[in-house]
Design a protein around this motif. Structure first.
Motif, mmCIF file in Angstrom:
data_model
loop_
_atom_site.group_PDB
_atom_site.id
_atom_site.type_symbol
_atom_site.label_atom_id
_atom_site.label_comp_id
_atom_site.label_asym_id
_atom_site.label_seq_id
_atom_site.Cartn_x
_atom_site.Cartn_y
_atom_site.Cartn_z
ATOM 1 N N ASP A 180 0.850 -1.193 0.000
ATOM 2 C CA ASP A 180 0.000 0.000 0.000
ATOM 3 C C ASP A 180 0.885 1.242 0.000
ATOM 4 O OD1 ASP A 180 -2.631 -1.277 0.274
ATOM 5 O OD2 ASP A 180 -1.887 -1.901 2.243
ATOM 6 N N ILE A 181 0.516 2.233 -0.809
ATOM 7 C CA ILE A 181 1.312 3.446 -0.953
ATOM 8 C C ILE A 181 0.433 4.660 -0.684
ATOM 9 C CG2 ILE A 181 2.685 4.845 -2.540
ATOM 10 C CD1 ILE A 181 3.232 2.284 -4.117
ATOM 11 N N ALA A 182 0.814 5.490 0.257
ATOM 12 C CA ALA A 182 0.075 6.730 0.518
ATOM 13 C C ALA A 182 0.266 7.683 -0.658
ATOM 14 C CB ALA A 182 0.577 7.373 1.812
ATOM 15 N N VAL A 226 -1.302 -1.773 -4.479
ATOM 16 C CA VAL A 226 -0.543 -2.166 -5.665
ATOM 17 C C VAL A 226 -0.030 -3.589 -5.464
ATOM 18 C CG1 VAL A 226 1.394 -1.587 -7.172
ATOM 19 C CG2 VAL A 226 0.147 0.228 -5.996
ATOM 20 N N GLY A 227 -0.182 -4.422 -6.493
ATOM 21 C CA GLY A 227 0.279 -5.790 -6.347
ATOM 22 C C GLY A 227 0.416 -6.505 -7.665
ATOM 23 N N ILE A 228 0.808 -7.778 -7.577
ATOM 24 C CA ILE A 228 0.984 -8.622 -8.747
ATOM 25 C C ILE A 228 0.541 -10.034 -8.421
ATOM 26 C CG2 ILE A 228 3.416 -9.063 -8.157
ATOM 27 C CD1 ILE A 228 3.964 -9.220 -11.211
ATOM 28 N N PRO A 258 6.756 4.829 -6.023
ATOM 29 C CA PRO A 258 7.962 4.550 -5.225
ATOM 30 C C PRO A 258 8.003 3.097 -4.750
ATOM 31 C CG PRO A 258 6.343 5.693 -3.882
ATOM 32 C CD PRO A 258 5.762 5.641 -5.269
ATOM 33 N N LEU A 259 8.354 2.187 -5.668
ATOM 34 C CA LEU A 259 8.341 0.762 -5.364
ATOM 35 C C LEU A 259 9.733 0.149 -5.265
ATOM 36 C CD1 LEU A 259 5.426 -0.331 -7.747
ATOM 37 C CD2 LEU A 259 5.335 -0.160 -5.256
ATOM 38 N N THR A 267 10.319 -1.223 1.800
ATOM 39 C CA THR A 267 8.891 -1.033 1.588
ATOM 40 C C THR A 267 8.163 -2.268 2.096
ATOM 41 O OG1 THR A 267 9.198 0.375 -0.349
ATOM 42 C CG2 THR A 267 7.071 -0.722 -0.134
ATOM 43 N N ARG A 268 7.181 -2.059 2.954
ATOM 44 C CA ARG A 268 6.460 -3.200 3.516
ATOM 45 C C ARG A 268 5.574 -3.837 2.447
ATOM 46 N NH1 ARG A 268 1.984 -3.100 8.440
ATOM 47 N NH2 ARG A 268 1.647 -5.358 8.506
#
Length: 411
Positions: A180-182, A226-228, A258-259, A267-268
């Motif tokens: 998850d990205i703020a 965000v995922g895959i 920002p991954l 990044t968690r």
């Protein structure tokens, strides 16, 4: 001997599949209130790794149960998919494509509704063993023994009930990575345009799946989930490259996000299994049936919440008939999950997965881009809009032909 508690129905798992089963049961047979227990290894609200997209089919099920969605949500009305042969617009003229929620709050909402309906939920309790005979089912847990007429295994992709009663097949286990990205909603297309994004370009690099970006709220703050997803991660797992390959493809799909911290573990992120539908599986054995992720979800996209409600409705109908003396009801439940509307839909999606994720994937993505009208019907069918996914195949093909060849309005 240790005393046992007796119920008509024991449900392993208090997620959407288990709670939908329970809620449809008391809707169909109010006298079962107080006679059903759901055993949950965690406690609500509990963290659940899931993108949290409720397609219109799920919203129809909530309406049927008389449940109002009262958790923070983002309605998505536009969609886009990047494919190996170009971008595709998935929008439906302003219709809602998905309602994005957070699973901890959504599942807790279902749990409150179930408790209000007289369903007992035993939290922080793990299923240890399952045995059955002609008279009933015994479920051993770390909080005691439960006996029932029927056991529903709705305890997820790693189902303990499935392993104990049906065996442990691993060939149909996919995997997803998620973070998850703020974000600033005024500068993020997913929020500005109420849009979700899919990216299938990773198929050309050996991933049998796609990346996604969904708008959502976490604690009231806007984020992107965000995922895959990879339907067949075992191909890379043998060489120890599954996780790193998926991370690299996710970063490549959304270079503006920002991954980079995924690889450095700054990044968690979360990893979780997804069991997908395989027509060779069985879903009823004796007095035990499977539902939701424990049975298997959409192989193409890994979507499982709508399956959970569909399975729950069918399971409830079969259980009521069984309790009324129809000894064949559970076998028919298994048959319905194979040959009924939900089984046929999942079989079609398995067929699509075999082709879109095959070495000849570019051909199938090219065919999918030929007609916008065909895509609109495909999106409506997948989403279960207006119950389109329940139409017989012959009528669905006829509607597709009229829309594409005769240019009739899709609606």
């Amino acid at each position: 001997m240790e005393a046992s508690r007796k119920f008509d129905v024991v449900i392993a798992g208090a997620g959407p599949a288990g709670l939908a089963t329970a809620l449809f049961l008391v809707k169909n047979r109010p006298a079962l209130a107080g006679r059903i227990v759901a055993i949950e290894k965690s406690a609500h609200p509990r963290f659940k790794v899931c993108a949290g997209g409720l397609i219109p089919k799920t919203m129809l099920a909530l309406d049927e149960l008389g449940l109002k969605l009262d958790v923070p949500a983002v309605e998505v009305i536009r969609g886009e998919a990047a494919t190996p042969i170009g971008d595709v617009d998935l929008s439906r003229g302003g219709d809602v494509l998905a309602t994005v929620i957070r699973r901890d709050l959504f599942d807790a909402m279902l749990a409150r509704a179930a408790s209000d309906a007289g369903i007992e939920i035993l939290q922080r309790s793990r299923v240890l063993d399952v045995t059955q005979d002609a008279s009933g089912v015994r479920v051993d847990t770390d909080q005691g023994i439960f006996e029932a007429q029927i056991l529903v295994g709705a305890d997820g992709s790693g189902s303990r009930v499935r392993r104990a009663v049906f065996g442990a097949r691993k060939e149909t286990i996919g995997r997803a990575l998620m973070t998850d990205i703020a974000v600033d909603p005024e500068r993020t297309p997913e929020f500005i345009e109420q849009r979700y994004r899919f990216d299938f370009r990773c198929v050309s690099h050996g991933i049998s799946g796609y990346s996604w970006s969904f708008p959502c709220f976490i604690g009231g703050a806007p984020h992107l989930n965000v995922g895959i997803y990879d339907q067949r991660p075992s191909e890379f797992a043998q060489n120890g490259g599954e996780q790193s390959r998926m991370m690299a493809e996710l970063i490549a799909a959304f270079p503006e996000l920002p991954l980079d911290g995924l690889k450095r573990h700054t990044t968690r992120w979360q990893s979780f299994p997804i069991r997908w539908f395989d027509a060779r599986d069985s879903y009823a054995r004796g007095r035990v049936i499977l539902a939701g992720d424990a049975a298997g979800v959409d192989p193409l996209m890994g979507e499982g919440i709508s399956c959970a409600f569909e399975h729950g409705k069918l399971a409830a109908d079969a259980i009521v008939k069984f309790l009324d003396g129809d000894g064949d009801a559970l076998r028919i439940y298994d048959l319905t999950l194979h040959e009924g509307a939900v089984g046929k839909k999942l079989s079609k999606l398995a067929f699509a997965a075999r082709h879109f994720y095959s070495p000849h994937h570019r051909l199938f993505f090219r065919v999918a881009r030929i007609s916008r009208r065909a895509r609109e019907i495909g999106v409506d069918w997948y989403n279960g809009a207006r119950h389109l996914d329940e139409l017989p195949t012959r009528r669905l093909i006829a509607r597709w032909a009229r829309a594409v060849l005769l240019r009739e309005p899709v609606r």
